[in-house]
Design a protein around this motif. Structure first.
Motif, short mmCIF file in Angstrom:
data_model
loop_
_atom_site.label_atom_id
_atom_site.label_comp_id
_atom_site.label_asym_id
_atom_site.label_seq_id
_atom_site.Cartn_x
_atom_site.Cartn_y
_atom_site.Cartn_z
N SER A 82 60.43 -44.74 64.39
CA SER A 82 61.77 -45.32 63.76
C SER A 82 62.67 -45.56 64.98
N VAL A 83 62.67 -45.36 66.62
CA VAL A 83 63.55 -45.32 67.21
C VAL A 83 63.14 -47.12 67.30
N PHE B 95 61.08 -43.78 82.25
CA PHE B 95 61.97 -43.26 82.40
C PHE B 95 61.81 -42.06 80.77
N ILE B 96 62.81 -41.20 81.14
CA ILE B 96 62.43 -39.81 79.90
C ILE B 96 63.86 -39.79 79.24
N VAL B 97 63.39 -39.74 77.90
CA VAL B 97 64.70 -39.94 76.90
C VAL B 97 64.66 -38.32 76.04
N ASP B 98 65.99 -37.95 76.20
CA ASP B 98 66.15 -36.78 75.69
C ASP B 98 66.34 -36.89 73.96
N THR B 99 65.82 -35.97 73.22
CA THR B 99 66.23 -36.68 71.79
C THR B 99 66.25 -35.79 70.69
N ASP B 100 66.69 -34.40 71.29
CA ASP B 100 67.05 -33.66 70.34
C ASP B 100 68.71 -33.63 70.23
N GLY B 101 69.03 -33.23 68.79
CA GLY B 101 70.66 -33.54 68.66
C GLY B 101 70.56 -35.06 68.44
N LYS B 102 70.01 -35.76 68.79
CA LYS B 102 70.14 -37.20 68.41
C LYS B 102 70.20 -38.44 67.80
N THR B 103 70.56 -38.79 67.06
CA THR B 103 70.44 -39.71 66.13
C THR B 103 69.23 -40.39 66.58
N VAL B 104 68.74 -41.59 65.49
CA VAL B 104 67.84 -42.70 65.62
C VAL B 104 68.83 -43.16 66.43
N ASP B 105 70.25 -43.63 66.42
CA ASP B 105 70.52 -44.95 66.29
C ASP B 105 70.61 -44.33 67.43
N GLU B 106 71.12 -43.29 68.39
CA GLU B 106 71.94 -42.92 69.37
C GLU B 106 70.83 -43.01 70.53
N VAL B 107 69.76 -42.82 70.33
CA VAL B 107 68.02 -42.68 70.86
C VAL B 107 68.31 -44.33 71.39
N ALA B 108 67.62 -44.61 70.47
CA ALA B 108 67.83 -46.15 70.35
C ALA B 108 68.84 -47.23 71.08
N ARG B 109 70.13 -46.85 70.95
CA ARG B 109 70.26 -47.37 72.34
C ARG B 109 70.66 -46.96 73.73
N GLU B 110 70.14 -46.01 73.41
CA GLU B 110 69.97 -45.19 75.14
C GLU B 110 68.38 -46.40 75.41
N ILE B 111 68.37 -46.60 75.19
CA ILE B 111 66.98 -46.89 75.71
C ILE B 111 67.42 -48.76 75.73
N ILE B 112 67.62 -48.92 74.92
CA ILE B 112 68.22 -50.38 74.48
C ILE B 112 69.05 -49.97 76.95
N ALA B 113 70.31 -49.60 76.44
CA ALA B 113 71.08 -49.29 77.56
C ALA B 113 69.78 -49.61 79.08
N CYS B 114 69.20 -48.64 78.77
CA CYS B 114 67.53 -48.44 79.96
C CYS B 114 66.79 -49.87 79.94
N ALA B 115 66.82 -49.82 79.44
CA ALA B 115 65.35 -51.68 79.74
C ALA B 115 66.66 -52.69 80.08
N GLY C 178 55.01 -39.96 73.29
CA GLY C 178 56.29 -39.09 73.24
C GLY C 178 55.19 -38.43 72.25
N MET C 179 54.79 -37.14 71.69
CA MET C 179 54.25 -36.51 71.27
C MET C 179 54.56 -36.58 69.23
N MET C 180 53.67 -36.68 69.09
CA MET C 180 53.37 -36.72 67.36
C MET C 180 55.19 -36.05 67.10
N GLY C 181 55.93 -37.01 65.62
CA GLY C 181 56.67 -36.42 64.93
C GLY C 181 57.78 -36.74 65.73
#
Ligand code: S3P
Length: 168
Positions: free
Chosen positions: A15-16, A145-165, A7-10
């Motif tokens: 962190s995730v 997989f595409i994961v939306d990160t807007d408005g989510k914490t690092v922890d939330e995004v990480a857990r979403e990715i783990i669940a997908c994986a 994904g894009m820079m920034g």
């Protein structure tokens, strides 16, 4: 199977990636950090040797990491745009495209001058917008997989990715 973050820079790939490693015990690698440890600052590599040289160094790192298993790999923003890299990574990994809105990305990259592709005399927003428009379709095409990160914490995004994986 490796978890590959693109994904894009920034957008928060590093962190995730770190959070995924903490939560799963996977080893974490960040392609920019591997390159920096070996060859020095990315902005210096761009300045003295050019972008093409940097992209070759990225492919060298990809070859090494794609041979291993059980990693979480945070990639530099341009890495998966090169077909050779994403083909290598896909052999043994799932690619997650972390997406965010332009405003979110701009707020994150503004305060940071370590990104040579955005260093252009106050035109950061314009350049970021151009890269976002060019790259979004490519990220979406290479990703499993595409994961939306807007408005989510690092922890939330990480857990979403783990669940997908886990389901992959
Ligand atoms: C780049 C992104 C950077 C770094 C280099 C080029 C790009 O990594 O690899 O400056 O082409 O988008 P981050 O995405 O970690 O900032």
């Amino acid at each position: 199977m490796n978890i590959v973050l693109c994904g894009m820079m920034g957008v928060g790939k590093s962190s995730v990636g770190i959070r995924i490693a903490e939560l799963t015990g996977r080893r974490w690698y960040d392609t920019d950090i591997v390159i920096t440890d070996r060859h020095g600052r990315i902005s210096d590599i761009f300045e003295y040797y050019g972008e093409t040289h940097f992209r070759a160094l990225e492919t060298e790192v990809v070859r090494e990491l794609a041979d291993q298993d059980g990693l979480v790999i945070s990639t530099g923003g341009g890495l998966v745009l090169k077909p050779e890299n994403n083909e290598l990574l896909k052999r043994n990994g799932k690619i997650f495209f972390m997406r965010a809105d332009f405003e979110t990305l701009l707020a994150r990259v503004k305060a940071d001058d370590a990104r040579p592709l955005l260093k252009n005399m106050g035109r950061t927003a314009e350049k970021l917008g151009e890269l976002l428009a060019q790259r979004t379709p490519v990220y979406a095409a290479v990703a499993d997989f595409i994961v939306d990160t807007d408005g989510k914490t690092v922890d939330e995004v990480a857990r979403e990715i783990i669940a997908c994986a886990q389901k992959a």
